[in-house]
Write a protein that holds these residues in place. Structure first.
Motif, PDB file in Angstrom:
ATOM      1  N   VAL A 111       1.048  -1.717  -0.170  1.00 13.54           N
ATOM      2  CA  VAL A 111      -0.193  -0.341  -0.328  1.00 13.54           C
ATOM      3  C   VAL A 111       0.943   1.338   0.166  1.00 13.54           C
ATOM      4  CG1 VAL A 111      -2.312  -1.187   1.797  1.00 13.54           C
ATOM      5  CG2 VAL A 111      -0.397   0.047   2.774  1.00 13.54           C
ATOM      6  N   VAL A 112      -0.039   2.743  -0.472  1.00 19.54           N
ATOM      7  CA  VAL A 112       0.857   3.675  -0.261  1.00 19.54           C
ATOM      8  C   VAL A 112       1.805   4.031   0.997  1.00 19.54           C
ATOM      9  CG1 VAL A 112       0.838   6.884  -0.610  1.00 19.54           C
ATOM     10  CG2 VAL A 112      -0.146   4.701  -2.116  1.00 19.54           C
ATOM     11  N   ASN A 113       3.083   4.616   0.937  1.00 14.83           N
ATOM     12  CA  ASN A 113       3.590   4.185   2.336  1.00 14.83           C
ATOM     13  C   ASN A 113       2.194   5.842   3.609  1.00 14.83           C
ATOM     14  OD1 ASN A 113       5.508   6.403   3.989  1.00 14.83           O
ATOM     15  ND2 ASN A 113       5.705   4.642   4.313  1.00 14.83           N
ATOM     16  N   GLY A 114       2.390   5.734   4.677  1.00 21.53           N
ATOM     17  CA  GLY A 114       1.450   6.240   5.480  1.00 21.53           C
ATOM     18  C   GLY A 114       1.419   7.344   5.437  1.00 21.53           C
ATOM     19  N   LEU A 115       2.744   8.362   5.134  1.00 16.73           N
ATOM     20  CA  LEU A 115       3.683   9.440   5.036  1.00 16.73           C
ATOM     21  C   LEU A 115       2.551  10.650   3.818  1.00 16.73           C
ATOM     22  CD1 LEU A 115       7.128   9.792   5.859  1.00 16.73           C
ATOM     23  CD2 LEU A 115       5.366  10.834   7.460  1.00 16.73           C
ATOM     24  N   PHE A 116       2.558   9.486   2.435  1.00 14.91           N
ATOM     25  CA  PHE A 116       1.914  10.173   1.345  1.00 14.91           C
ATOM     26  C   PHE A 116       0.643   9.553   1.939  1.00 14.91           C
ATOM     27  CE2 PHE A 116       6.234   9.995   0.848  1.00 14.91           C
ATOM     28  CZ  PHE A 116       6.758  10.622   0.115  1.00 14.91           C
ATOM     29  N   GLN A 117       0.214   9.272   2.233  1.00 14.29           N
ATOM     30  CA  GLN A 117      -1.412   9.025   1.671  1.00 14.29           C
ATOM     31  C   GLN A 117      -2.879   9.641   2.494  1.00 14.29           C
ATOM     32  OE1 GLN A 117      -2.441   5.767   4.710  1.00 14.29           O
ATOM     33  NE2 GLN A 117      -1.082   3.697   4.241  1.00 14.29           N
ATOM     34  N   THR A 118      -4.176   9.954   1.232  1.00 14.95           N
ATOM     35  CA  THR A 118      -3.967  10.745   1.678  1.00 14.95           C
ATOM     36  C   THR A 118      -5.805  10.502   2.589  1.00 14.95           C
ATOM     37  OG1 THR A 118      -6.256  10.007   0.601  1.00 14.95           O
ATOM     38  CG2 THR A 118      -5.156  11.575  -0.873  1.00 14.95           C
ATOM     39  N   GLU A 119      -6.110  11.342   3.684  1.00 19.24           N
ATOM     40  CA  GLU A 119      -6.908  10.889   4.646  1.00 19.24           C
ATOM     41  C   GLU A 119      -8.091  10.052   4.237  1.00 19.24           C
ATOM     42  OE1 GLU A 119     -10.630  13.110   7.737  1.00 19.24           O
ATOM     43  OE2 GLU A 119      -8.703  14.054   6.691  1.00 19.24           O
ATOM     44  N   ALA A 172      -6.615  -1.219  -6.053  1.00 20.63           N
ATOM     45  CA  ALA A 172      -8.147  -0.478  -5.507  1.00 20.63           C
ATOM     46  C   ALA A 172      -8.140  -0.945  -3.649  1.00 20.63           C
ATOM     47  CB  ALA A 172      -9.292  -0.846  -6.333  1.00 20.63           C
ATOM     48  N   ILE A 173      -8.339   0.480  -3.412  1.00 20.30           N
ATOM     49  CA  ILE A 173      -8.233   0.701  -2.250  1.00 20.30           C
ATOM     50  C   ILE A 173      -9.678   1.871  -1.258  1.00 20.30           C
ATOM     51  CG2 ILE A 173      -7.793   1.944   0.470  1.00 20.30           C
ATOM     52  CD1 ILE A 173      -6.340  -0.505  -0.353  1.00 20.30           C
ATOM     53  N   GLY A 174     -10.551   1.580  -1.268  1.00 19.64           N
ATOM     54  CA  GLY A 174     -11.624   2.775  -0.753  1.00 19.64           C
ATOM     55  C   GLY A 174     -12.649   2.495  -2.821  1.00 19.64           C
ATOM     56  N   SER A 175     -12.638   3.870  -3.266  1.00 18.41           N
ATOM     57  CA  SER A 175     -13.226   3.510  -4.253  1.00 18.41           C
ATOM     58  C   SER A 175     -12.446   4.480  -5.454  1.00 18.41           C
ATOM     59  CB  SER A 175     -14.208   4.390  -4.186  1.00 18.41           C
ATOM     60  OG  SER A 175     -13.840   5.945  -3.590  1.00 18.41           O
ATOM     61  N   PRO A 176     -12.942   3.867  -6.723  1.00 13.63           N
ATOM     62  CA  PRO A 176     -12.412   4.866  -7.783  1.00 13.63           C
ATOM     63  C   PRO A 176     -12.040   6.338  -7.307  1.00 13.63           C
ATOM     64  CG  PRO A 176     -14.293   3.632  -8.906  1.00 13.63           C
ATOM     65  CD  PRO A 176     -14.312   3.221  -7.342  1.00 13.63           C
ATOM     66  N   ASP A 177     -13.021   6.740  -6.953  1.00 15.13           N
ATOM     67  CA  ASP A 177     -12.670   7.727  -5.982  1.00 15.13           C
ATOM     68  C   ASP A 177     -11.219   8.717  -5.468  1.00 15.13           C
ATOM     69  OD1 ASP A 177     -14.314   9.284  -8.237  1.00 15.13           O
ATOM     70  OD2 ASP A 177     -15.863  10.117  -6.697  1.00 15.13           O
ATOM     71  N   LEU A 183      -3.185   9.002  -6.149  1.00 19.30           N
ATOM     72  CA  LEU A 183      -2.550   8.736  -7.077  1.00 19.30           C
ATOM     73  C   LEU A 183      -1.992  10.595  -7.601  1.00 19.30           C
ATOM     74  CD1 LEU A 183      -4.041   6.059  -9.721  1.00 19.30           C
ATOM     75  CD2 LEU A 183      -1.956   5.970  -8.260  1.00 19.30           C
ATOM     76  N   GLN A 184      -3.575  11.404  -7.904  1.00 16.19           N
ATOM     77  CA  GLN A 184      -2.983  12.713  -7.527  1.00 16.19           C
ATOM     78  C   GLN A 184      -2.464  13.360  -6.974  1.00 16.19           C
ATOM     79  OE1 GLN A 184      -7.184  13.984  -7.952  1.00 16.19           O
ATOM     80  NE2 GLN A 184      -7.350  13.952 -10.848  1.00 16.19           N
ATOM     81  N   HIS A 185      -2.577  12.974  -5.034  1.00 13.64           N
ATOM     82  CA  HIS A 185      -1.881  13.151  -4.816  1.00 13.64           C
ATOM     83  C   HIS A 185      -0.201  12.931  -4.258  1.00 13.64           C
ATOM     84  CE1 HIS A 185      -1.590  14.528   0.124  1.00 13.64           C
ATOM     85  NE2 HIS A 185      -0.794  13.214  -0.002  1.00 13.64           N
ATOM     86  N   LEU A 186      -0.216  11.877  -5.476  1.00 14.81           N
ATOM     87  CA  LEU A 186       1.090  11.138  -4.712  1.00 14.81           C
ATOM     88  C   LEU A 186       2.042  12.430  -6.526  1.00 14.81           C
ATOM     89  CD1 LEU A 186       1.024   7.368  -4.837  1.00 14.81           C
ATOM     90  CD2 LEU A 186       2.214   8.707  -3.301  1.00 14.81           C
ATOM     91  N   LEU A 269       3.553   7.293 -15.338  1.00 17.20           N
ATOM     92  CA  LEU A 269       2.965   6.734 -15.036  1.00 17.20           C
ATOM     93  C   LEU A 269       1.549   6.982 -13.924  1.00 17.20           C
ATOM     94  CD1 LEU A 269       2.220   3.357 -15.303  1.00 17.20           C
ATOM     95  CD2 LEU A 269       3.923   3.517 -13.427  1.00 17.20           C
ATOM     96  N   ILE A 270       1.721   7.201 -12.731  1.00 17.52           N
ATOM     97  CA  ILE A 270       1.148   8.019 -11.498  1.00 17.52           C
ATOM     98  C   ILE A 270       0.066   9.032 -12.676  1.00 17.52           C
ATOM     99  CG2 ILE A 270       1.208   9.813  -9.917  1.00 17.52           C
ATOM    100  CD1 ILE A 270       4.119   8.735  -8.797  1.00 17.52           C
ATOM    101  N   GLU A 271       0.622   9.414 -12.640  1.00 15.78           N
ATOM    102  CA  GLU A 271      -0.381  10.615 -13.563  1.00 15.78           C
ATOM    103  C   GLU A 271      -1.799   9.825 -15.151  1.00 15.78           C
ATOM    104  OE1 GLU A 271       1.623  15.080 -14.016  1.00 15.78           O
ATOM    105  OE2 GLU A 271       2.031  14.042 -15.281  1.00 15.78           O
ATOM    106  N   GLU A 272      -1.415   9.168 -15.446  1.00 17.51           N
ATOM    107  CA  GLU A 272      -1.582   8.188 -16.601  1.00 17.51           C
ATOM    108  C   GLU A 272      -2.480   7.138 -15.675  1.00 17.51           C
ATOM    109  OE1 GLU A 272      -1.284   4.195 -19.304  1.00 17.51           O
ATOM    110  OE2 GLU A 272       0.884   5.198 -18.529  1.00 17.51           O
ATOM    111  N   LEU A 273      -2.335   6.313 -14.555  1.00 12.75           N
ATOM    112  CA  LEU A 273      -3.397   5.832 -13.526  1.00 12.75           C
ATOM    113  C   LEU A 273      -4.505   6.691 -13.177  1.00 12.75           C
ATOM    114  CD1 LEU A 273      -0.322   2.783 -12.072  1.00 12.75           C
ATOM    115  CD2 LEU A 273      -2.532   2.775 -14.133  1.00 12.75           C
ATOM    116  N   ALA A 274      -3.793   7.690 -12.705  1.00 16.42           N
ATOM    117  CA  ALA A 274      -4.311   8.546 -12.168  1.00 16.42           C
ATOM    118  C   ALA A 274      -5.601   9.375 -13.121  1.00 16.42           C
ATOM    119  CB  ALA A 274      -4.044  10.011 -11.766  1.00 16.42           C
TER     120      ALA A 274
END
Length: 278
Positions: A111-119, A172-177, A183-186, A269-274
């Motif tokens: 999963v995304v490292n905790g420091l980089f996670q959205t709420e 996928a974690i949570g929902s597509p939104d 991903l945008q946050h990253l 790649l991150i922007e493409e997947l977002a």
């Protein structure tokens, strides 16, 4: 249940804050509602803090210091300890090291490292944990995780590097939104001057080796320039300080980075997947 659980598990600093706040409020002759008006919280929130049903948030401690602290910095000094008491047991010893680190290098496989996670991403992860947690405990852990992000804007500046397995971005974690926002946050954090972000592609093993196949790790350099390794799995953690072992982890991490995409390719790649999360 959540209220009873919090009263039992509340740490000593949260208990001290609750007791002191109540005594200082009574000394001023204020009701809980009146104190709430002074600090921008409801009377119910003040009651929850005083009865330990809901330990004081970081923002409440700031306001309690302003209104009741009388220049003694009692509530200000309590902020760090209250924050630490909210963390899972296996993370409590490492948390202050993370916040004071001059260099953090992290490799994540699941999963995304905790420091980089959205709420929202953090809440989906923590809320889906097993054994299930009470709603209040989930909120406490999410809040504590969000407060860790202060390291990004800390002075002196910390140098932070993150390598993510491509599978983390596709899981996928949570929902597509939720995933799109994550991903945008990253992508936004990847553009910070003190942050470097790499993606380890799914096909990296086709070259004949996969340097990261033993799992994730965090490498840390302290203000005294000591080097440590932190490992965490299945709610257990290990802090490694032996120089020989730290050297091995450091070399392995360097190899993982060498197999990862460049920062420009990773961001693309991150922007493409977002953009695919619709």
């Amino acid at each position: 249940m959540a209220r009873a659980e919090n009263k039992v598990t509340a740490g000593p600093t949260a208990q001290m804050v609750a007791n002191l706040a109540r005594k200082l409020r009574v000394r001023k002759g204020w009701t809980q509602e009146q104190l709430g008006n002074e600090i921008g919280f409801s009377g119910a929130a003040v009651s929850a803090m005083e009865t330990l049903a809901q330990p004081a948030s970081d923002q409440m401690l700031v306001e309690l210091e302003r209104v009741l602290g009388d220049g003694m910095a009692i509530f200000e000094d309590a902020r760090t300890s209250v924050r630490l008491e909210k963390y899972p047991e296996q993370f409590k010893d490492f948390a202050p090291m993370e916040q004071s680190a001059v260099v953090l290098q992290m490799y994540e496989t699941l999963v995304v490292n905790g420091l980089f996670q959205t709420e929202e991403y953090a809440r989906a992860l923590i809320g889906g944990a097993y054994p299930p947690l009470s709603q209040q405990r989930v909120q406490d852990l999410v809040q504590a995780r969000m407060e860790r992000r202060a390291i990004f804007d800390r002075a002196p500046v910390a140098t932070i590097e993150l390598i993510l397995e491509e599978s983390v971005l596709r899981r996928a974690i949570g929902s597509p939104d939720t995933m799109r926002a994550q991903l945008q946050h990253l992508a936004e954090y990847a553009c910070r001057r003190n942050v470097t972000l790499h993606v380890l592609p799914l096909d990296c093993g086709l070259c004949g080796e996969h340097a990261g196949d033993n799992g994730g790790m965090t490498l840390l350099e302290t203000p005294e320039h000591d080097r440590l390794v932190y490992l965490e799995i299945q709610y257990e953690s290990l802090l490694i300080s032996d120089p020989a072992k730290v050297s091995t982890f450091t070399q392995r991490y360097a190899r993982i980075r060498a197999q990862a995409l460049s920062t420009r390719e990773s961001l693309g790649l991150i922007e493409e997947l977002a953009g695919e999360q619709r």
